[in-house]
Design an enzyme around this catalytic site. Structure first.
Site, mmCIF file in Angstrom:
data_model
loop_
_atom_site.group_PDB
_atom_site.id
_atom_site.type_symbol
_atom_site.label_atom_id
_atom_site.label_comp_id
_atom_site.label_asym_id
_atom_site.label_seq_id
_atom_site.Cartn_x
_atom_site.Cartn_y
_atom_site.Cartn_z
ATOM 1 N N HIS A 1 -11.242 -2.232 3.411
ATOM 2 C CA HIS A 1 -11.185 -1.857 4.828
ATOM 3 C C HIS A 1 -11.921 -0.553 5.132
ATOM 4 O O HIS A 1 -11.970 -0.143 6.286
ATOM 5 C CB HIS A 1 -9.718 -1.740 5.242
ATOM 6 N N ASP A 2 -12.436 0.129 4.104
ATOM 7 C CA ASP A 2 -13.190 1.375 4.312
ATOM 8 C C ASP A 2 -14.695 1.160 4.155
ATOM 9 O O ASP A 2 -15.464 2.090 4.398
ATOM 10 C CB ASP A 2 -12.777 2.437 3.283
ATOM 11 N N ASP B 1 0.869 -1.177 0.000
ATOM 12 C CA ASP B 1 0.000 0.000 0.000
ATOM 13 C C ASP B 1 0.909 1.231 0.000
ATOM 14 O O ASP B 1 1.760 1.392 0.882
ATOM 15 C CB ASP B 1 -0.882 -0.017 1.257
ATOM 16 N N GLU C 1 -6.211 4.138 -6.128
ATOM 17 C CA GLU C 1 -7.512 4.393 -5.502
ATOM 18 C C GLU C 1 -7.993 5.765 -5.972
ATOM 19 O O GLU C 1 -7.377 6.777 -5.657
ATOM 20 C CB GLU C 1 -7.380 4.368 -3.973
ATOM 21 N N ASP D 1 -2.841 4.686 -2.490
ATOM 22 C CA ASP D 1 -3.861 5.357 -1.686
ATOM 23 C C ASP D 1 -4.196 6.746 -2.250
ATOM 24 O O ASP D 1 -3.278 7.520 -2.544
ATOM 25 C CB ASP D 1 -3.290 5.504 -0.263
HETATM 26 O O1 TEU Z 1 -9.207 6.147 1.653
HETATM 27 C C1 TEU Z 1 -9.608 7.292 0.966
HETATM 28 C C2 TEU Z 1 -10.792 7.896 1.476
HETATM 29 O O2 TEU Z 1 -11.145 8.967 1.015
HETATM 30 C C3 TEU Z 1 -11.516 7.196 2.542
HETATM 31 O O3 TEU Z 1 -11.259 7.839 3.709
HETATM 32 C C4 TEU Z 1 -12.904 7.147 2.186
HETATM 33 O O4 TEU Z 1 -13.317 8.364 1.682
HETATM 34 C C5 TEU Z 1 -13.776 6.885 3.344
HETATM 35 O O5 TEU Z 1 -13.345 5.826 4.091
HETATM 36 C C6 TEU Z 1 -15.102 6.535 2.835
HETATM 37 O O6 TEU Z 1 -15.922 7.546 3.269
HETATM 38 C C7 TEU Z 1 -7.875 5.880 1.779
HETATM 39 C C8 TEU Z 1 -7.691 4.671 2.664
HETATM 40 O O7 TEU Z 1 -8.248 3.547 2.032
HETATM 41 C C9 TEU Z 1 -8.273 4.955 4.009
HETATM 42 O O8 TEU Z 1 -8.245 3.850 4.864
HETATM 43 C C10 TEU Z 1 -7.486 6.099 4.597
HETATM 44 O O9 TEU Z 1 -8.066 6.497 5.808
HETATM 45 C C11 TEU Z 1 -7.432 7.299 3.664
HETATM 46 O O10 TEU Z 1 -7.149 6.961 2.328
HETATM 47 C C12 TEU Z 1 -6.334 8.233 4.086
HETATM 48 O O11 TEU Z 1 -5.098 7.635 3.866
#
Ligand code: TEU
Length: 540
Positions: free
Chosen positions: A315-316, A97, A241, A199
């Site tokens: 994971h989000d 990542d 992403e 990311d």
């Molecule tokens: O996620 C991008 C992100 O914008 C997320 O925070 C997403 O918008 C949210 O979970 C959904 O509403 C990436 C990673 O996958 C996330 O785990 C991180 O917190 C974020 O970037 C910051 O690095």
């Protein structure tokens, strides 16, 4: 030219919650190594490893304080090297990542940068003077609630953070930043990794003073520069992403001749259960016709140019069976239906840990049970704005990121076999019914559906390369499509609802490839479909 990742299935490991090996309640690298045989049995080709770098864990590893060292709780660089080597032995590549839109505020670059305006690292980050009233330069907001600008006493300026205030944004306009990132990427490439998941990569071209965050003007120039300075020509897989990608934008990233990325994660389907123009927390029911339209658009638009990634979970995101399947009466049936529907599309599928055994959301009753910074900040923000507590908790139960982050459920023993200590986040009490041991012992479990879907992809070019065509259905909640390649034709039929319906099968099937109601046989004519039934036919 074809690439290994076009035929691959990727499995995402969230290390904190996968397997603890030393009893501290936190998953670790040795724990992952001990489960590689399980992943080999599932049949996956690569692991996307959520961040394992040194981090103070404000955002569970997405706030990195040293890109070339390992988080203490997760182990050592020697463990990391062993994971890469043990993966190779099983033909499993490790996708790292890459979190380079921001660092931790504890990264050495930021510790330096904040000291003084003329510090050599000052321009690694984005700084701004207060306006005439002492306020931030503009009203840009953080994804984790509140302003994206934080005041720094030492120098009397604000710094930008599109995520938490412990995640200051890097200034990609500074060439030194970009080259420091490329050097770090090469450090990992030299270790023999299989590629990178990038990311929020669509944010690195930001123009914060013009309030442009995603898809900034220099974004694609930077990615091409990165490609040539790092992974270009090395047969690695890269996936960006990109929350704001349209098919047109996805092609810019993923057309091979543009020298950018292998593919991107786009989230258009994921927005379908939120109210238009509102936050993910503002819920609405999923419309199946809308889902069909979105998937069909992406399948068609990227059929010959660029490449799709296919996913329900990460994971989000909340667990898909709780979100769009049925975690009460049809957990296994709906889980299999969702798996079949997704995995037989064109693109590279991703499985998020626990998805393959049908893990579901954890029921949160109070904010004290929540760890996720996004949910906690939203809770406080909405409470202050007079939202009802019950409504906020309802949103967290539906969409909160902790849903996906509860520990992996391995067996019937205490804490589901995840740890002998106290788990960092509660284990879902349903581990007595839902766990890997159970799934492996039951030949009818979701695990074997996932295993078979992976095998089908590996064995059948039609799954990898076949054209996609949506089938018109009498019931709008039946999602059916054809895949076709070189005179071969498969038909995927799924009933995306908890009630029975029917589907008109207009051709005599040659064979049935996979199904989730085992003892049924099928013939041309009207098919009576059970709730969440899924069946795939070879037509010719
Ligand atoms: O996620 C991008 C992100 O914008 C997320 O925070 C997403 O918008 C949210 O979970 C959904 O509403 C990436 C990673 O996958 C996330 O785990 C991180 O917190 C974020 O970037 C910051 O690095």
């Amino acid at each position: 030219m074809t690439s290994w990742w076009q035929k691959a299935v990727v499995y995402q490991v969230y290390p904190r919650s996968f397997q603890d090996s030393d009893g501290d309640g936190i998953g670790d690298l040795k724990g992952i190594i001990s489960r590689l045989d399980y992943l080999e049995k599932l049949g996956i080709d690569a692991i996307w490893l959520s961040p394992v770098y040194k981090s103070p864990n404000d955002d569970n590893g997405y706030d990195i304080s040293d890109y070339e060292d390992i988080m203490d709780e997760f182990g050592t660089m020697a463990d990391m090297d062993e994971l890469i080597a043990e993966g190779h032995k099983r033909n499993i590549k490790i996708i790292m990542d890459l979190v380079v839109n921001h660092t931790s505020d504890e990264h050495a670059w930021f510790v330096e940068a904040k000291q003084s305006k003329d510090n050599p690292y000052r321009d690694y980050y984005v700084w701004a003077d207060p306006d005439a009233e002492g306020n931030p330069p503009n009203d840009l907001g953080s994804t984790f609630s509140g302003s994206a600008w934080e005041y720094s006493e030492l120098t009397g300026q604000y710094y930008l953070h599109l995520f938490s205030k412990k995640q200051p944004d890097l200034n990609w306009e500074n060439e030194k930043v970009r080259h420091a990132v490329y050097d770090m990427m090469n450090f990992w490439i030299d270790k023999g990794i299989g590629g990178f998941r990038m990311d929020v990569i669509d944010l690195v071209g930001k123009k914060p003073f013009e309030k442009i965050t995603g898809n900034g003007p220099k974004l694609h120039d930077y990615l091409q520069e990165m490609h040539h300075a790092t992974f270009g020509g090395k047969d690695l897989m890269t996936v960006g992403e990109t929350w704001g990608a349209t098919p047109e934008i996805a092609k810019l990233y993923s057309k091979p001749e543009r020298d950018e990325l292998s593919m991107v994660f786009q989230f258009e389907h994921s927005g379908l259960d939120q109210q238009p123009w509102k936050d993910k927390w503002d819920l609405q029911d999923l419309s199946i016709p809308a889902l069909k339209e979105v998937f069909t658009k992406w399948q068609t638009e990227l059929s010959s140019e660029g490449w799709n990634s296919l996913f329900w979970n990460n994971h989000d995101l909340p667990r898909i069976i709780s979100r769009w399947g049925n975690d009460k009466d049809y957990r296994v049936e709906s889980g299999k239906m969702l798996a079949i529907l997704l995995h037989l599309q064109k693109g590279t599928p991703y499985i998020y840990q626990g998805e393959e055994i049908g893990m579901v959301n954890y029921p949160v009753e109070s904010i004290d049970e929540v760890d996720d910074i996004e949910s906690i900040n939203m809770y406080n923000d909405r409470l202050a704005r007079d939202y009802a507590k019950e409504d906020i908790l309802k949103s967290i139960n539906a969409k909160g990121r902790d849903n996906a982050r509860t520990p992996m459920q391995w067996d019937y023993s205490e804490n589901a076999g995840f740890t002998t200590g106290t788990p960092w986040l509660h284990v879902n009490p349903n581990y007595h019914e839902i766990n890997v041991k159970q799934a492996l012992e039951d030949s009818n479990s979701l695990f074997y559906t996932y295993q078979k879907l992976i095998q089908l992809r590996h064995d059948n070019p039609i799954v990898v390369w076949g054209d996609f065509t949506l089938v018109d259905t009498a019931d709008e909640n039946v999602f059916a499509y054809y895949r076709e390649l070189d005179g071969q034709k498969w038909l995927v039929v799924t009933n995306f609802q908890a009630k029975k319906t029917s589907f008109e099968l207009t051709e005599e099937p040659k064979s049935t490839i996979i199904q989730n109601y085992n003892d049924k046989t099928y013939q041309k004519g009207q098919l009576d479909l059970e709730p969440y039934e899924a069946v795939v036919f070879e037509i010719k």
